[in-house]
Design a protein around this motif. Sequence first.
Motif, mmCIF file in Angstrom:
data_model
loop_
_atom_site.group_PDB
_atom_site.id
_atom_site.type_symbol
_atom_site.label_atom_id
_atom_site.label_comp_id
_atom_site.label_asym_id
_atom_site.label_seq_id
_atom_site.Cartn_x
_atom_site.Cartn_y
_atom_site.Cartn_z
ATOM 1 N N GLN A 71 37.871 41.107 26.519
ATOM 2 C CA GLN A 71 38.534 42.304 27.021
ATOM 3 C C GLN A 71 38.684 43.344 25.915
ATOM 4 O OE1 GLN A 71 39.470 42.955 30.316
ATOM 5 N NE2 GLN A 71 39.724 45.008 29.479
ATOM 6 N N LEU A 72 39.178 42.917 24.767
ATOM 7 C CA LEU A 72 39.416 43.866 23.677
ATOM 8 C C LEU A 72 38.122 44.398 23.079
ATOM 9 C CD1 LEU A 72 42.424 42.208 21.820
ATOM 10 C CD2 LEU A 72 42.449 44.107 23.438
ATOM 11 N N ALA A 73 37.089 43.581 23.081
ATOM 12 C CA ALA A 73 35.820 44.006 22.491
ATOM 13 C C ALA A 73 35.045 44.946 23.403
ATOM 14 C CB ALA A 73 34.966 42.785 22.160
ATOM 15 N N ASN A 74 35.158 44.758 24.711
ATOM 16 C CA ASN A 74 34.318 45.502 25.639
ATOM 17 C C ASN A 74 35.053 46.567 26.457
ATOM 18 O OD1 ASN A 74 31.579 44.006 25.514
ATOM 19 N ND2 ASN A 74 33.071 42.356 25.708
ATOM 20 N N GLU A 75 36.347 46.375 26.674
ATOM 21 C CA GLU A 75 37.119 47.334 27.461
ATOM 22 C C GLU A 75 38.559 47.353 26.932
ATOM 23 O OE1 GLU A 75 37.525 48.296 32.215
ATOM 24 O OE2 GLU A 75 38.189 46.345 31.492
ATOM 25 N N PRO A 76 38.753 47.846 25.711
ATOM 26 C CA PRO A 76 40.071 47.757 25.081
ATOM 27 C C PRO A 76 41.187 48.473 25.822
ATOM 28 C CG PRO A 76 38.610 49.229 23.862
ATOM 29 C CD PRO A 76 37.767 48.521 24.858
ATOM 30 N N LEU A 77 40.846 49.437 26.652
ATOM 31 C CA LEU A 77 41.871 50.178 27.386
ATOM 32 C C LEU A 77 42.117 49.612 28.775
ATOM 33 C CD1 LEU A 77 40.936 53.854 26.395
ATOM 34 C CD2 LEU A 77 42.584 52.300 25.313
ATOM 35 N N GLY A 78 41.447 48.525 29.115
ATOM 36 C CA GLY A 78 41.646 47.911 30.426
ATOM 37 C C GLY A 78 43.021 47.258 30.519
ATOM 38 N N GLY A 79 43.526 47.151 31.701
ATOM 39 C CA GLY A 79 44.858 46.591 31.897
ATOM 40 C C GLY A 79 44.880 45.082 31.773
ATOM 41 N N ALA A 80 46.095 44.543 31.646
ATOM 42 C CA ALA A 80 46.256 43.105 31.506
ATOM 43 C C ALA A 80 45.879 42.356 32.784
ATOM 44 C CB ALA A 80 47.698 42.778 31.124
ATOM 45 N N GLU A 81 45.985 43.022 33.934
ATOM 46 C CA GLU A 81 45.652 42.373 35.193
ATOM 47 C C GLU A 81 44.377 42.924 35.822
ATOM 48 O OE1 GLU A 81 48.994 42.699 37.749
ATOM 49 O OE2 GLU A 81 50.289 41.428 36.531
ATOM 50 N N SER A 82 44.106 44.210 35.588
ATOM 51 C CA SER A 82 42.961 44.836 36.239
ATOM 52 C C SER A 82 41.765 45.022 35.316
ATOM 53 C CB SER A 82 43.372 46.215 36.793
ATOM 54 O OG SER A 82 43.843 47.053 35.750
ATOM 55 N N GLY A 83 41.863 44.544 34.086
ATOM 56 C CA GLY A 83 40.759 44.696 33.151
ATOM 57 C C GLY A 83 39.520 43.952 33.619
ATOM 58 N N MET B 296 41.070 35.832 34.584
ATOM 59 C CA MET B 296 41.852 34.791 33.933
ATOM 60 C C MET B 296 42.080 33.594 34.841
ATOM 61 S SD MET B 296 43.224 33.976 31.121
ATOM 62 C CE MET B 296 43.747 32.279 30.969
ATOM 63 N N ASP B 297 42.494 33.840 36.070
ATOM 64 C CA ASP B 297 42.757 32.726 36.983
ATOM 65 C C ASP B 297 41.495 31.921 37.295
ATOM 66 O OD1 ASP B 297 45.380 33.409 36.938
ATOM 67 O OD2 ASP B 297 45.538 33.971 39.046
ATOM 68 N N PRO B 298 40.359 32.570 37.613
ATOM 69 C CA PRO B 298 39.135 31.778 37.813
ATOM 70 C C PRO B 298 38.726 30.990 36.572
ATOM 71 C CG PRO B 298 38.862 33.970 38.720
ATOM 72 C CD PRO B 298 40.156 33.981 37.963
ATOM 73 N N ALA B 299 38.939 31.568 35.392
ATOM 74 C CA ALA B 299 38.601 30.854 34.163
ATOM 75 C C ALA B 299 39.466 29.607 34.004
ATOM 76 C CB ALA B 299 38.771 31.782 32.957
ATOM 77 N N MET B 300 40.759 29.739 34.291
ATOM 78 C CA MET B 300 41.643 28.586 34.206
ATOM 79 C C MET B 300 41.316 27.554 35.286
ATOM 80 S SD MET B 300 43.405 28.878 31.571
ATOM 81 C CE MET B 300 44.252 27.358 31.951
ATOM 82 N N ALA B 301 40.871 28.036 36.449
ATOM 83 C CA ALA B 301 40.484 27.117 37.515
ATOM 84 C C ALA B 301 39.302 26.250 37.075
ATOM 85 C CB ALA B 301 40.136 27.888 38.778
ATOM 86 N N MET B 302 38.395 26.838 36.311
ATOM 87 C CA MET B 302 37.267 26.070 35.785
ATOM 88 C C MET B 302 37.750 24.990 34.825
ATOM 89 S SD MET B 302 34.617 29.236 35.115
ATOM 90 C CE MET B 302 33.445 28.214 34.235
ATOM 91 N N TRP B 303 38.724 25.335 33.985
ATOM 92 C CA TRP B 303 39.268 24.332 33.068
ATOM 93 C C TRP B 303 39.956 23.225 33.855
ATOM 94 C CZ3 TRP B 303 43.891 22.061 32.005
ATOM 95 C CH2 TRP B 303 43.972 21.328 30.816
ATOM 96 N N LEU B 304 40.765 23.598 34.836
ATOM 97 C CA LEU B 304 41.476 22.604 35.629
ATOM 98 C C LEU B 304 40.511 21.682 36.386
ATOM 99 C CD1 LEU B 304 44.392 24.766 37.044
ATOM 100 C CD2 LEU B 304 44.616 22.834 35.477
ATOM 101 N N ALA B 305 39.418 22.256 36.865
ATOM 102 C CA ALA B 305 38.437 21.455 37.607
ATOM 103 C C ALA B 305 37.846 20.355 36.734
ATOM 104 C CB ALA B 305 37.331 22.357 38.133
ATOM 105 N N GLN B 306 37.778 20.620 35.445
ATOM 106 C CA GLN B 306 37.232 19.634 34.511
ATOM 107 C C GLN B 306 38.162 18.433 34.349
ATOM 108 O OE1 GLN B 306 34.287 19.660 33.054
ATOM 109 N NE2 GLN B 306 34.543 17.973 31.606
ATOM 110 N N TYR B 307 39.448 18.665 34.537
ATOM 111 C CA TYR B 307 40.416 17.603 34.230
ATOM 112 C C TYR B 307 41.297 17.203 35.405
ATOM 113 C CZ TYR B 307 39.034 18.732 29.492
ATOM 114 O OH TYR B 307 38.287 18.932 28.353
ATOM 115 N N THR B 308 41.011 17.688 36.589
ATOM 116 C CA THR B 308 41.791 17.340 37.760
ATOM 117 C C THR B 308 41.246 16.077 38.422
ATOM 118 O OG1 THR B 308 42.373 19.643 38.178
ATOM 119 C CG2 THR B 308 42.603 18.122 40.024
#
Length: 206
Positions: A175-187, A193-205
């Motif tokens: 986010q900071l490297a490619n769109e530093p002015l993007g929002g915390a939720e809409s960047g 963020m949630d899909p990324a965490m879902a991928m992590w959870l899928a690995q260990y669920t």
Amino acid sequence: MDVLKDRRQLRRQATIEEILAAAVKLMARDGVAGMSLSGVARAVGMKPPSLYEYFPSKMALYDALFAQGSAELAAAVRAAGYSTGTDPLTALLAGARAYVGWLVRHPVSAQLLVWRPVPGFEPSPQAFAPSVDLMAETRALLVLAVERGRLLPAAATDDAVLLFTSVIAGVVSQQLANEPLGGAESGRYTRLMDPAMAMWLAQYTP
């Protein structure tokens, strides 16, 4: 005498906070590694020798900035509900969102905390302590999730923790490297963020 001592301490602390704020502004303008003590001194209306009374070196100032940022980041994560007193998976997700959100809103601190933009700088154990404590709390949440059958035992291993932090830090860095002015939720990246965490959870669920 105690009153005078307290007043001196309050004035000193106020000056330190002014110096830290000025340093952040200069780093935002000149880059984190481009900060100079003489520039900070000018920004707060001091001569460089006077600044040395508060920070004897540039690395000492970086260390204070790291300590301030790591403490504020940890507080933001805990305020989001990062506690073993709640559902561990809910806490992990809330903490991850808060972590990303705070760093995106504080891009200068994010560079100092997540990247290593200053050659030769390593935070002192004291400055790094909030990060160490936050990592211990993360491990406690993972262990609790395993004990409750929410995650597989592998989720509490060192590799799983490294992957967990890599996913979060990766979102921040992209986010900071490619769109530093993007929002915390809409960047462009933070909204994933949630899909990324879902991928992590899928690995260990289970």
